[in-house]
Design an enzyme around this catalytic site. Structure first.
Site, PDB file in Angstrom:
ATOM      1  N   LYS A  42       0.888  -1.353   0.030  1.00 53.35           N
ATOM      2  CA  LYS A  42      -0.141   0.158   0.063  1.00 53.35           C
ATOM      3  C   LYS A  42       0.860   1.281  -0.156  1.00 53.35           C
ATOM      4  O   LYS A  42       0.488   2.289  -0.822  1.00 53.35           O
ATOM      5  CB  LYS A  42      -1.050  -0.019   1.140  1.00 53.35           C
ATOM      6  CG  LYS A  42      -2.121  -0.965   1.453  1.00 53.35           C
ATOM      7  CD  LYS A  42      -3.090  -0.895   2.346  1.00 53.35           C
ATOM      8  CE  LYS A  42      -2.201  -0.988   3.597  1.00 53.35           C
ATOM      9  NZ  LYS A  42      -1.641  -1.984   4.173  1.00 53.35           N
ATOM     10  N   ASN A  69      -3.673   6.363   6.151  1.00 57.08           N
ATOM     11  CA  ASN A  69      -2.747   5.351   6.984  1.00 57.08           C
ATOM     12  C   ASN A  69      -1.330   5.552   6.674  1.00 57.08           C
ATOM     13  O   ASN A  69      -0.425   4.989   7.727  1.00 57.08           O
ATOM     14  CB  ASN A  69      -3.290   3.976   6.401  1.00 57.08           C
ATOM     15  CG  ASN A  69      -2.481   2.681   7.352  1.00 57.08           C
ATOM     16  OD1 ASN A  69      -2.760   2.955   8.532  1.00 57.08           O
ATOM     17  ND2 ASN A  69      -1.779   1.894   6.785  1.00 57.08           N
ATOM     18  N   HIS A 125      -3.711  -9.573  10.281  1.00 56.77           N
ATOM     19  CA  HIS A 125      -4.706  -9.357  11.566  1.00 56.77           C
ATOM     20  C   HIS A 125      -5.582 -10.230  12.192  1.00 56.77           C
ATOM     21  O   HIS A 125      -6.544  -9.741  12.496  1.00 56.77           O
ATOM     22  CB  HIS A 125      -5.318  -8.047  11.224  1.00 56.77           C
ATOM     23  CG  HIS A 125      -4.255  -6.923  10.800  1.00 56.77           C
ATOM     24  ND1 HIS A 125      -3.368  -6.133  11.412  1.00 56.77           N
ATOM     25  CD2 HIS A 125      -4.141  -6.150   9.575  1.00 56.77           C
ATOM     26  CE1 HIS A 125      -2.748  -5.293  10.781  1.00 56.77           C
ATOM     27  NE2 HIS A 125      -2.996  -5.387   9.779  1.00 56.77           N
TER      28      HIS A 125
END
Length: 446
Positions: free
Chosen positions: A119, A142, A187
């Site tokens: 990303k 982010n 996650h």
């Protein structure tokens, strides 16, 4: 317990994004309170200094407090499964976040980029392509600057990196271009299963005008593409697609049958970085950036620190810092990206906080591309068990030891790769600190 009186909005979480929410709401004259589950959240002193009039509730979250609100602006670090938040949701409280507010106030097109890996690389690269095209671009989310701090009527385009946590609270994004670069298990300490993680990532596509799709990665693809799409992948592209093409022994970035740029002209290396380049070209095409400007930016792009970053060559051995490989998918991309076409073998340094991930998918590429694996950190033994004797494995207790052990095992023509497949917080303050210490240790090699 104090009530929030007539304050119908509560900012939940007082980290970097929470403070950006405070600044935004205060600037717009909104009445609100702040709550954080920690007794001393990171930005508490800043808030008390700059906004002494705002009520702050620190410590275990109160269901009564949150359920009395109309809207909760929940920071990405807080799971929506938190009991007090769940109670508020059951009581009809609206859940939102900084990205939702940003999207509702941004007056320029938004490029929304998510994915398990790459990303930051793709977000930065697309930002540089926009700048090369002469646009006033704001890059963040982010990555770097919180979204709400970027709002500026002079901006021509926003390029935003978005995490699954941010997307959970986002309902009004409506990006001009949206992409989910890839999906790999991550996650799992926060999601019940990988399907919940995928569903959060897929929210990036909601009401987007153009979708950029990785045709090599089915889990990242939207279930129903109701908007125009542009695809990228490492296969030979069809008309209107981005991919790789071969000509006279040279590999090219290509758009349909058009050869754009030889991969040998790039400063970033490895098939995973070629995919990053192709995704950026697809995104830029979707917002009508001139191809010449995009290719110029691409040739100058050196990659990001801690992301498969070449450090130095010592006695014929290349050393790479991919400390940002905090999950299995990122480590796989680095191993396969560097391993493909490499003259020698890889010495992999891995381990740390595995976040509940399954390391078994590392076994085959490690067996194919690696000479040895050096393991350290809390979940080192879990990595060893997953590899099942695929190659020689050595346990160490520090990065300094890992570097020395790797140097002893590497042959001329090999590469040493720090790609932990794990988070860093069991031993380090951050992945950046882990990467910096690794680079320092490599720098001390004679």
């Amino acid at each position: 317990m104090q009530s929030i009186d007539q304050q119908t909005q509560v900012v939940v979480g007082l980290g970097k994004s929470g403070l950006s929410l405070v600044r935004f709401l205060a600037r717009h004259g909104q009445t609100f309170a702040v709550a954080d589950s920690r007794e001393n959240p990171p930005e508490l002193s800043t808030l008390q200094r700059d906004y002494p009039q705002i009520t702050v509730h620190c410590g275990p979250l109160s269901s009564e407090l949150l359920s009395a609100a109309q809207v909760l602006y929940v920071s990405p670090g807080l799971a929506l499964s938190t009991p007090a938040i769940q109670t508020a949701i059951a009581n009809g409280v609206i859940i939102s976040g900084d990205i939702d507010l940003f999207a509702q106030h941004a007056r320029a097109p938004i490029v929304a980029i998510t994915g398990s890996n790459a990303k930051s690389t793709v977000t930065t690269l697309v930002g540089q392509m926009c700048a090369a095209a002469g646009l006033k671009v704001a890059v963040g989310g982010n990555l770097g600057v919180p979204a709400l701090d970027l709002l500026d009527d002079a901006v021509d385009v926003y390029v935003m990196e978005l995490s699954s946590f941010q997307l959970e609270t986002t309902s009004h994004l409506q990006a001009r271009v949206a992409v989910c670069l890839n999906i790999s298990e991550d996650h799992m300490d926060r999601y019940v299963d990988v399907d919940g993680y995928i569903a959060a990532k897929q929210r990036v596509f909601n009401h987007a005008q153009t979708l950029v799709i990785n045709r090599d990665d089915r889990p990242s693809q939207p279930q129903q593409a109701q908007s125009p799409t542009i695809s990228f992948g490492l296969s030979t592209p069809a008309a209107g697609e981005f991919g790789l093409s071969e000509q006279e022994g040279e590999t090219y970035l290509a758009y349909g049958d058009q050869h754009l740029l030889a991969v040998s002209a790039l400063k970033i290396r490895g098939s995973h970085n070629y995919a990053n380049a192709l995704s950026a070209l697809a995104i830029g095409t979707a917002i009508n950036l001139p191809m010449a400007a995009m290719l110029s930016a691409l040739q100058e792009f050196p990659g990001l620190e801690h992301r498969c970053q070449w450090l130095r060559n010592v006695h014929g051995v290349d050393w790479y810092n991919d400390s940002k490989a905090t999950n299995v998918g990122a480590a796989l991309a680095a191993i396969e990206g560097l391993g493909t076409g490499n003259v020698g073998k890889l010495i992999l340094i891995a381990g740390g906080d595995g976040k509940g991930a399954d390391f078994s998918s590392l076994k085959a590429p490690v067996a194919q591309y690696c000479r040895a694996v050096i393991v350290l950190g809390r979940d080192a033994e879990r990595v060893v068990q997953a590899l099942g004797g695929a190659v020689a494995i050595e346990h160490v207790t520090s990065l300094e030891e890992a570097v020395l052990a790797a140097a002893k095992r590497a042959h001329e023509g090999d590469s040493v790769l720090l790609a932990p497949a794990c988070a860093s917080l069991d031993m380090f303050k951050s992945f950046e600190q882990r990467g910096d210490l690794f680079a320092q240790a490599v720098g001390r090699l004679l």
